[in-house]
Design a protein around this motif. Sequence first.
Motif, short mmCIF file in Angstrom:
data_model
loop_
_atom_site.label_atom_id
_atom_site.label_comp_id
_atom_site.label_asym_id
_atom_site.label_seq_id
_atom_site.Cartn_x
_atom_site.Cartn_y
_atom_site.Cartn_z
N ARG A 212 0.83 -1.21 0.00
CA ARG A 212 0.00 0.00 0.00
C ARG A 212 0.86 1.26 0.00
NH1 ARG A 212 -5.33 -0.65 0.47
NH2 ARG A 212 -6.15 -2.66 1.21
N ALA A 213 2.06 1.17 0.55
CA ALA A 213 2.93 2.34 0.62
C ALA A 213 3.45 2.76 -0.75
CB ALA A 213 4.12 2.04 1.55
N VAL B 27 -5.99 -1.53 -5.31
CA VAL B 27 -4.72 -0.83 -5.29
C VAL B 27 -4.06 -0.93 -6.66
CG1 VAL B 27 -2.42 -0.71 -4.24
CG2 VAL B 27 -4.42 -1.26 -2.83
N ALA B 28 -3.67 0.21 -7.20
CA ALA B 28 -2.95 0.26 -8.47
C ALA B 28 -1.48 0.53 -8.20
CB ALA B 28 -3.53 1.34 -9.38
N ILE C 210 9.82 -5.57 -6.26
CA ILE C 210 10.89 -4.98 -5.44
C ILE C 210 10.46 -4.93 -3.98
CG2 ILE C 210 12.12 -2.83 -4.96
CD1 ILE C 210 12.17 -2.33 -7.99
N ALA C 211 9.24 -4.50 -3.72
CA ALA C 211 8.76 -4.43 -2.34
C ALA C 211 8.75 -5.80 -1.68
CB ALA C 211 7.36 -3.81 -2.31
N LEU C 212 8.27 -6.81 -2.41
CA LEU C 212 8.24 -8.17 -1.84
C LEU C 212 9.65 -8.70 -1.59
CD1 LEU C 212 5.37 -9.79 -3.97
CD2 LEU C 212 5.23 -8.84 -1.67
N PRO D 203 -4.23 5.70 -12.54
CA PRO D 203 -3.44 6.70 -11.82
C PRO D 203 -2.35 6.02 -10.99
CG PRO D 203 -5.79 7.08 -11.55
CD PRO D 203 -5.64 5.73 -12.17
N GLN D 204 -1.21 6.69 -10.88
CA GLN D 204 -0.11 6.20 -10.07
C GLN D 204 0.09 7.10 -8.86
OE1 GLN D 204 1.50 3.15 -10.98
NE2 GLN D 204 -0.33 3.22 -12.28
#
Length: 430
Positions: free
Chosen positions: A73-74, A101-102, A110-112, A224-225
Amino acid sequence: MVKKVVIVGAGPSGVLLAHYLLDRGEQYQIELYDRLNDPRVVEFSNARTYSITLTERGMSALRQIAGLEAAVRAIGIELQGGVFHAQNGKTRETTRKKPFVALDRTQLVIALLQELTQKYNNRRLNLYFNHFCTKVDLAAKTITFRSPETDLTVNYDVLIGADGARSAVRSHLLNTERFEFEQKYAANSYKSIYLPCPEPDTHLDLTRLHTWRNKDGTVVLLLPQRNKSLSGVVLFPRQNTQVTDLATPEAVLQFFHQHFPEVGQLIPLSEAEAFLNRSIARILTTRCSHYHYEKSVLIIGDAAHAVPPSLAQGCNAALEDVAILNQLLDEYADEWESAIAQFTIRRKADAHALLELSNYSFPSNAKLLIEFLVREQLDKLLHRLFPDRFAPPFIEMAFESSVPYSKILQSHQGWISSVKKSNEPFIESS
């Protein structure tokens, strides 16, 4: 006894599976291989990534590992629903009870990976990038990789193929008994598109997914990003030459201004040039008779069931695979032979149903598209008044719940059959 699990494919499902198995305890040692560079240390280009949406189904799988939902989410943006832009300039909004969540797929990986390497060191986890799978010896339980330095052969107790629609692991199951495999190209091809932050006077809601559709079947999807830019795809029928025949940046700009004026207002010359030079991507779908071999090999995610992006369920279904496998390991006390056999039994009907839903949820016929919009509102009303007799709209069921895809297909089989019949001439001509 320590069990060595080799995972091929460091995409979302492969990395999430490493999380799950290491979280199960000291009995697992994980080796994770991927044919591409480590995305954490090599800058990636827009040409090699794309935006995805994570719905409740995918977020639920992330939520079961501490810290993952918050990390995702971050880097993503919460979207409240979608906006359909008609050719006459009118819009129609849909609002989801549970926002989705987009985010960018590579940023998700990368986050994982970052969360994984922060929790575990190389005593139980080893990562290998730039390693391409060349051979699987199912009898000897070894797998060979080619890297820039050398060829490497390693043994495994369990092998997981999470290596995508063109899975190298799956290709070695083709010679096993009763394994049947079908792959097809979807009727649509696509090009990615990236747009800067829109000016305030464009009035685009940056909390919603935006969709435009042309009469010839060309569709623009923009997400949207987090940085307020927009990214997405231009989907078009393979036989449609409007996109493929664009020859100059000026022609690209003219195409969008003529057919998708709201998008045309946003696209700069630099993106028109980049769009022109991007290769056309074709969407490969896969369908397998089963997903396991004996007691030691399993394929998951796109390797098992790649689908078109129309329902935005590809990544969500892949993450759900991991949660289902983990549940089976709980049920069978980490006895893999039973767990992976049951994975095929429990997942096959849903995977095949998801392909059907993804192929035939949305009509190519303009008249039937109007019926689709009316049906969605009617389904919502009837479900609200008579929840025990009428199912919610199938998009709501796919996005906002973990209802099995086979049940979604069963409850909306009449509509899917109508779309399939309506789309037949369109599919045959492509």
